[in-house]
Design a protein around this motif. Structure first.
Motif, PDB file in Angstrom:
ATOM      1  N   UNK A   1       6.134  -1.630   7.035  1.00  0.00           N
ATOM      2  CA  UNK A   1       5.735  -0.840   8.186  1.00  0.00           C
ATOM      3  C   UNK A   1       6.264   0.564   8.083  1.00  0.00           C
ATOM      4  N   UNK A   2       6.039   1.387   9.110  1.00  0.00           N
ATOM      5  CA  UNK A   2       6.627   2.725   9.120  1.00  0.00           C
ATOM      6  C   UNK A   2       8.147   2.627   8.990  1.00  0.00           C
ATOM      7  N   UNK A   3       8.726   3.496   8.184  1.00  0.00           N
ATOM      8  CA  UNK A   3      10.158   3.402   7.897  1.00  0.00           C
ATOM      9  C   UNK A   3      11.007   3.458   9.159  1.00  0.00           C
TER      10      UNK A   3
ATOM     11  N   UNK B   1       7.060   5.660  -0.273  1.00  0.00           N
ATOM     12  CA  UNK B   1       7.139   4.284   0.222  1.00  0.00           C
ATOM     13  C   UNK B   1       8.379   3.641  -0.366  1.00  0.00           C
ATOM     14  N   UNK B   2       9.316   3.269   0.472  1.00  0.00           N
ATOM     15  CA  UNK B   2      10.547   2.644   0.014  1.00  0.00           C
ATOM     16  C   UNK B   2      10.375   1.147  -0.156  1.00  0.00           C
ATOM     17  N   UNK B   3      11.017   0.602  -1.180  1.00  0.00           N
ATOM     18  CA  UNK B   3      11.035  -0.839  -1.418  1.00  0.00           C
ATOM     19  C   UNK B   3      12.495  -1.256  -1.530  1.00  0.00           C
ATOM     20  N   UNK B   4      12.983  -2.015  -0.549  1.00  0.00           N
ATOM     21  CA  UNK B   4      14.398  -2.350  -0.487  1.00  0.00           C
ATOM     22  C   UNK B   4      14.597  -3.857  -0.549  1.00  0.00           C
ATOM     23  N   UNK B   5      15.838  -4.250  -0.796  1.00  0.00           N
ATOM     24  CA  UNK B   5      16.201  -5.654  -0.876  1.00  0.00           C
ATOM     25  C   UNK B   5      17.405  -5.801  -1.774  1.00  0.00           C
TER      26      UNK B   5
ATOM     27  N   UNK C   1       0.850  -1.190   0.000  1.00  0.00           N
ATOM     28  CA  UNK C   1       0.000   0.000   0.000  1.00  0.00           C
ATOM     29  C   UNK C   1       0.887   1.242   0.000  1.00  0.00           C
ATOM     30  N   UNK C   2       0.671   2.127  -0.975  1.00  0.00           N
ATOM     31  CA  UNK C   2       1.373   3.412  -1.044  1.00  0.00           C
ATOM     32  C   UNK C   2       0.324   4.509  -0.870  1.00  0.00           C
ATOM     33  N   UNK C   3       0.420   5.237   0.221  1.00  0.00           N
ATOM     34  CA  UNK C   3      -0.596   6.233   0.557  1.00  0.00           C
ATOM     35  C   UNK C   3      -0.304   7.582  -0.098  1.00  0.00           C
TER      36      UNK C   3
ATOM     37  N   UNK D   1       7.032   5.063   4.722  1.00  0.00           N
ATOM     38  CA  UNK D   1       6.825   3.631   4.912  1.00  0.00           C
ATOM     39  C   UNK D   1       7.906   2.869   4.167  1.00  0.00           C
ATOM     40  N   UNK D   2       8.098   1.617   4.584  1.00  0.00           N
ATOM     41  CA  UNK D   2       9.179   0.823   4.009  1.00  0.00           C
ATOM     42  C   UNK D   2       8.734  -0.630   3.904  1.00  0.00           C
ATOM     43  N   UNK D   3       9.014  -1.236   2.740  1.00  0.00           N
ATOM     44  CA  UNK D   3       8.788  -2.665   2.548  1.00  0.00           C
ATOM     45  C   UNK D   3      10.106  -3.313   2.153  1.00  0.00           C
TER      46      UNK D   3
END
Length: 285
Positions: A227-229, A36-40, A29-31, A214-216
């Motif tokens: 969750x929250x970054x 919204x960060x997406x890392x990996x 979910x991107x509000x 936020x961060x995933x």
């Protein structure tokens, strides 16, 4: 008013008996008004999530699940969202220098994009909005520095007045100052009511900027934590997130304890820490 992915799965057949498990049951979910960060790690499937949202998946890709973007006056579902690429959803690519036509100046390319998208901007308005001087419009792509090219790519993304920007590794190969400038532009877009999905492996820049609300975290095609970054970075709930943060130079540069798996024919039951059931890059376990 959010971008929502519900149980999104992407498979890419390569030939007899070979399938890339690109994304598996992703919920995201991107509000509105947030980054919204997406890392990996590289190869975890982050760019495939971006391609799923923008409709830029490989032709053979098979997708299930739903992608929706809720706006003030309507809700766009997967196919509608893909058709609105450039307008409602825009992409800032990883390699901006290869994004432009090399034999044409930036100005005419940007003007053509504006005409195609049907907005009222001028190239000068957009190029100055991203902090570049109008002289850049008269330059060829090879005459731009890496940071200038990324800013110019941001101007192209803004040409269609998007509600959502997908930024795929926008700070790749940039120094700290130029990375910070790009992240500030994305933060300003979100602060004006936009939505940003920031795909990155540059955890140091992400932490120092504080840009993400936020961060995933993605591992082996799955989103393992969201969750929250500040919460994810300060007290990760998943072991992979903790190991990923421990690998940063400022945290001791510790190697990840488990090898990164290949996504080809990845078992559905595979999870972080499983040494026995997944192919590993290079054939080494």
């Amino acid at each position: 008013m959010t971008l929502t992915l519900r149980r999104v799965t992407v498979r890419i057949p390569l030939g007899p008996g070979r399938v890339v498990h690109a994304v598996t049951e992703a919920d995201l979910v991107v509000r509105r008004g947030t980054v919204h960060g997406l890392i990996g790690e590289s190869g975890s499937g982050k760019s495939m999530v971006a391609a799923t949202i923008t409709g830029l998946l490989p032709a053979r890709a098979e997708m299930s699940g739903a992608v929706t973007l809720e706006l003030a006056d309507r809700t766009l579902h997967t196919a509608q969202l893909w058709r609105s690429r450039g307008h409602t959803v825009a992409l800032v690519p990883q390699s901006a220098m290869t994004y432009f036509t090399p034999v044409r100046r930036i100005g005419p390319q940007l003007a053509e994009t504006i005409r195609h998208l049907g907005t009222e901007y001028t190239p000068a308005q957009l190029i100055t909005r991203v902090g570049l001087e109008e002289v850049v419009l008269r330059r060829y792509p090879h005459e731009l520095s890496g940071g200038m090219a990324q800013r110019a790519a941001m101007a192209f993304a803004l040409a269609g007045d998007p509600a959502l920007i997908i930024a795929d590794e926008p700070t790749s190969a940039l120094d700290a100052a130029r990375s910070s400038a790009i992240l500030e532009l994305l933060g300003a877009f979100a602060a004006d009511g936009g939505r940003v999905l920031l795909v990155t492996h540059d955890l140091t820049a992400l932490r120092e900027s504080g840009i993400c609300n936020d961060l995933s975290v993605m591992y082996a095609a799955r989103l393992v934590e969201s969750g929250p970054a500040t919460t994810v970075l300060a007290g990760p709930a998943h072991r992979y997130t903790a190991d990923l943060l421990a690998a940063l130079p400022e945290n001791g540069l510790r190697s990840l304890p488990f090898p990164t798996p290949e996504l080809v024919n990845l078992p559905d039951e595979f999870r972080y820490g499983d040494r026995s059931s997944a192919p590993v890059r290079g054939g080494v376990r």
